[in-house]
Design an enzyme around this catalytic site. Structure first.
Site, mmCIF file in Angstrom:
data_model
loop_
_atom_site.group_PDB
_atom_site.id
_atom_site.type_symbol
_atom_site.label_atom_id
_atom_site.label_comp_id
_atom_site.label_asym_id
_atom_site.label_seq_id
_atom_site.Cartn_x
_atom_site.Cartn_y
_atom_site.Cartn_z
ATOM 1 N N GLU A 140 0.816 -1.219 0.000
ATOM 2 C CA GLU A 140 0.000 0.000 0.000
ATOM 3 C C GLU A 140 0.844 1.261 0.000
ATOM 4 O OE1 GLU A 140 -2.595 -3.276 1.009
ATOM 5 O OE2 GLU A 140 -0.659 -2.654 1.858
ATOM 6 N N HIS A 183 -8.853 -5.434 10.796
ATOM 7 C CA HIS A 183 -9.365 -5.167 9.447
ATOM 8 C C HIS A 183 -10.707 -4.435 9.477
ATOM 9 C CE1 HIS A 183 -6.151 -7.767 8.384
ATOM 10 N NE2 HIS A 183 -6.565 -8.054 7.167
#
Length: 328
Positions: free
Chosen positions: A60, A129
């Site tokens: 990312e 998450h």
């Protein structure tokens, strides 16, 4: 007017903007060959090819930084995070680079980039998450933060985000991708900083955004059916810029205010709204602002525990009753 899914509205917005502007491209994990982890980018690789719909490695910070660099030289990237929990790996790029380059260059260098993907607990994704990141990113000057609640809003706001010359955080919710709603075939955009009254009412103002707007609407309909309580639901749509005047106007009309968010209560968006309502509408308030948020614990994996932690319509209804002193 056609009725389409939330994910289809996002897909249409990206496709239309990529057709309109050759500088727009999409990059992220599994956006191309797999048609998107949540099928938001379905069919886009076939339409635009691998140079404009780009599968990124699981890095990312790498592809967020690449997108920022591309934006600085004139491209208009859409960077998809499979979940915004993963954006924390790229926090330096998203918070320290994208929103500050234009300011630090004296306006000479723009960073027209959209970071989009899912935010919130979703479907049993457990503690690491399940971040609801709206408060994290709304705190940052230079970022614009957008959270749609309907397919209509999703398409119009995403088109505006792609055309914007600043960095935009565009937050979606996994559980809403299959939601359906009317979306016009003709071209339209929705301006930032313009809230929408999703349900007009006179007894209490509920300020919500994204998925919690739907929760608030469900609570409002049940209270009206059971007790005749007339709740106004105000959908902020964008948290930065925030339509504070719409909030104040509604609170001055109803005299009561409740906020609903999936994020945590400590230093949350609801806390900010409560503060500004108190500062600007004290003479109109007949009670303190009531805040409804997720319980202040890491998100559990267990479905029953998750349902207990995240606000539901019943908890919102109880919050509204508390706000208006309803004892029934």
């Amino acid at each position: 007017m056609p009725v389409i899914q939330f994910r289809e509205a996002l897909n249409q917005a990206m496709c239309e903007e990529m057709q309109r502007d050759p500088d727009v491209f999409l990059m992220g994990e599994e956006v191309a060959e797999y048609d998107g982890a949540y099928k938001v980018s379905q069919g886009m690789l076939a339409k635009f090819g691998p140079m404009r719909v780009v599968d990124a490695p699981i890095s990312e910070s790498g592809f967020a930084g690449l997108g920022i660099g591309a934006a600085m030289v004139g491209m208009r990237p859409i960077i998809e995070f499979m979940t915004f929990s993963f954006s924390l790996v790229a926090f330096d790029q998203v918070v320290n680079n994208a929103p500050k380059v234009r300011h630090m260059s004296g306006g000479q260098v723009k960073v027209p980039i959209v970071f989009r993907g899912i935010s919130g607990p979703g479907q049993q994704l457990a503690a690491t998450h399940s971040w609801t990141v709206d408060a994290l990113y709304t705190h940052v000057p230079g970022l614009k933060v957008v959270i749609p609640s309907t397919p209509y809003d999703a398409k119009g706001l995403l088109k505006t985000a792609i055309r914007d010359d600043d960095a935009v955080i565009f937050l979606e919710n996994e559980s809403m991708y299959g939601n359906r709603g009317e979306v016009p075939e003709e071209e339209y955009t929705i301006p930032f900083g313009k809230a929408d009254i999703k349900r007009a009412g006179k007894d209490c103002t509920v300020v919500a955004w994204g998925k919690t707007c739907l929760t608030a609407l469900a609570a409002a309909e049940q209270l009206h059916k059971d007790h005749g309580i007339d709740v106004e639901v105000l959908d902020l749509r964008t948290l930065r810029p925030m339509d504070t005047e719409a909030i104040f106007a509604s609170v001055r009309k109803t005299g009561y205010c409740i906020t609903v968010e999936e994020g945590y209560p400590t230093c949350g968006i609801g806390a900010e709204i409560a503060a500004i309502v108190q500062e600007n509408c004290l003479d109109s308030l007949d009670n303190a602002v009531v805040r409804i948020a997720s319980l202040d614990v890491p998100m559990p994996y267990s479905k029953p525990l998750l349902q207990h932690v995240v606000p539901d319509a019943a908890r919102v209804a109880e919050g509204i009753k508390k706000a208006i002193y309803f004892k029934g």
